[in-house]
Design a protein around this motif. Structure first.
Motif, short mmCIF file in Angstrom:
data_model
loop_
_atom_site.label_atom_id
_atom_site.label_comp_id
_atom_site.label_asym_id
_atom_site.label_seq_id
_atom_site.Cartn_x
_atom_site.Cartn_y
_atom_site.Cartn_z
N GLY A 41 0.82 -1.21 0.00
CA GLY A 41 0.00 0.00 0.00
C GLY A 41 0.85 1.26 0.00
N PRO A 42 0.21 2.43 0.01
CA PRO A 42 0.94 3.70 0.05
C PRO A 42 1.85 3.77 1.28
N LYS A 43 3.06 4.24 1.08
CA LYS A 43 4.04 4.28 2.18
C LYS A 43 3.57 5.19 3.32
N SER A 44 2.75 6.18 3.00
CA SER A 44 2.27 7.10 4.02
C SER A 44 1.39 6.41 5.07
N ILE A 299 -9.32 3.55 -6.20
CA ILE A 299 -8.99 4.84 -6.79
C ILE A 299 -8.52 5.87 -5.76
N HIS A 300 -8.95 5.73 -4.49
CA HIS A 300 -8.47 6.72 -3.50
C HIS A 300 -6.96 6.61 -3.31
N HIS A 301 -6.39 5.41 -3.48
CA HIS A 301 -4.93 5.27 -3.40
C HIS A 301 -4.25 5.89 -4.63
N LYS A 306 -0.75 10.53 -6.33
CA LYS A 306 -0.61 11.78 -7.09
C LYS A 306 -0.34 12.96 -6.15
N ASN A 307 0.02 12.60 -4.91
CA ASN A 307 0.42 13.58 -3.89
C ASN A 307 -0.73 14.51 -3.45
N ILE A 308 -1.94 13.99 -3.51
CA ILE A 308 -3.08 14.72 -2.95
C ILE A 308 -3.26 14.23 -1.51
N VAL A 315 -12.57 14.52 1.85
CA VAL A 315 -13.57 15.59 1.79
C VAL A 315 -14.20 15.65 0.40
N ARG A 316 -13.40 15.49 -0.64
CA ARG A 316 -13.95 15.53 -2.00
C ARG A 316 -14.88 14.34 -2.26
#
Length: 333
Positions: A41-44, A299-301, A306-308, A315-316
């Motif tokens: 998954g995303p590293k964050s 898609i949220h990942h 894309k650094n959002i 929220v979006r």
């Protein structure tokens, strides 16, 4: 029946589940029962590895308490939906426990989950065969009725229930992401149930079931609000499969009973987007030489990579859920 008279259920369930969440966070933190983070998954997300999980246990306690002490148990449809919730709760509980013990987020693979969900579906059908005897599917917007039979219903209903199960599970990937859309979906279901009580197309047993289901859904809304209190960024606790799978399953079942299977696409379109992004990613990766349509699915990942910022994505997605909610209100009212 006046919906306003039942709104107190939301406040009571919010307060009780708030206390349960505080207790669960304390116990799980004390005994190091934390969310297992996917390596791929995303590293964050690695900073979330010390976050307690399985808040869905509290929602199950609240629903079971509500059902056992306050609802009549002689309605086959009510008993069916409680059984459906309980069996999917067991799958989620098993999956979450294995993830924690084995420290691996991919213990029960998707195909194994689908097999277990198919087994549950057949248990439900055996328990209440009346589900398959509904022979009309309404096509929204066109005022067209499509006549079916038990064989078509058997596969179509499994796709719906299983689809909602896994869609909610897939969407539950960012802090606070899934709770708010689910609250709006359950509000839409409550409104449809309320209007259906005065619809002569439904039998008395259905209408009694609708009244009880409204109170259960208000209970769930209160639970989700208190969960969101703790799950908003940065999350203090996660829902877990023990919450997402059963909550998704009863959404699908409710739309089936209400003859609103296809209308469900509108209020639940965000869940549909999340699921389709995963399906598209799997398809393109396996059939187009490991081509990735998205940077990462769901898609949220993709937007995370894309650094959002996670909060902005959530929220979006909430804004999209509100727009879908308003469109749904126009369609049903």
């Amino acid at each position: 029946m006046n919906i306003i008279n039942k709104i107190y259920i939301i406040f009571i369930s919010f307060i009780l589940n708030f206390i349960l969440n505080k207790l669960l966070i304390f116990i799980f933190s004390k005994y190091n029962i934390f969310q297992n983070i996917r390596y791929e998954g995303p590293k964050s997300h690695f900073k979330k590895k010390y976050t307690p999980t399985m808040s869905g246990i509290n929602i199950f306690i609240m629903i079971f308490f509500h059902y056992y002490f306050f609802l009549k148990k002689n309605n086959i449809y009510l008993n069916t939906i409680i059984l459906l919730y309980f069996l999917n709760f067991l799958i989620g509980f098993l999956d979450d426990i294995l993830k924690i013990v084995k420290k691996n987020s991919n213990i029960i693979k998707l195909k194994h989950k689908i097999i277990l969900q198919f087994l549950i579906y057949n248990i439900i059908i055996f328990f209440n065969k009346k589900i398959l005897y509904k022979n009309i599917i309404n096509i929204p917007f066109l005022n067209i009725k499509f006549y079916t039979n038990k064989i078509i219903n058997y596969f179509f209903y499994f796709i719906i229930i299983n689809g909602f199960c896994n869609s909610v599970n897939i969407t539950d990937g960012l802090d606070g992401l899934v709770s708010f859309p689910l609250i709006l979906i359950y509000i839409i279901l409550i409104l449809i149930l309320y209007l259906s009580i005065y619809n002569n197309n439904f039998s008395l047993i259905h209408k009694l079931f609708f009244i009880d289901l409204i109170s259960i859904f208000m209970n769930i809304i209160g639970c989700l609000l208190s969960f969101l209190w703790f799950n908003s960024y940065p999350a203090n606790i996660f829902l877990g499969d023990v919450g997402s799978l059963p909550l998704g399953s009863i959404i699908g079942f409710s739309f089936i009973i209400l003859n609103k299977e296809l209308l469900s696409i509108v209020p639940c379109f965000l869940l549909f987007i999340e699921s389709m992004s995963t399906i598209i990613q799997i398809f393109t990766y396996n059939f187009f030489n490991k081509f990735r349509f998205f940077l990462m699915a769901p898609i949220h990942h993709h937007y995370e990579l894309k650094n959002i910022h996670e909060n902005k994505i959530v929220v979006r997605f909430w804004i999209l859920s509100i727009l879908l909610f308003l469109i749904s209100l126009i369609l049903i009212i």
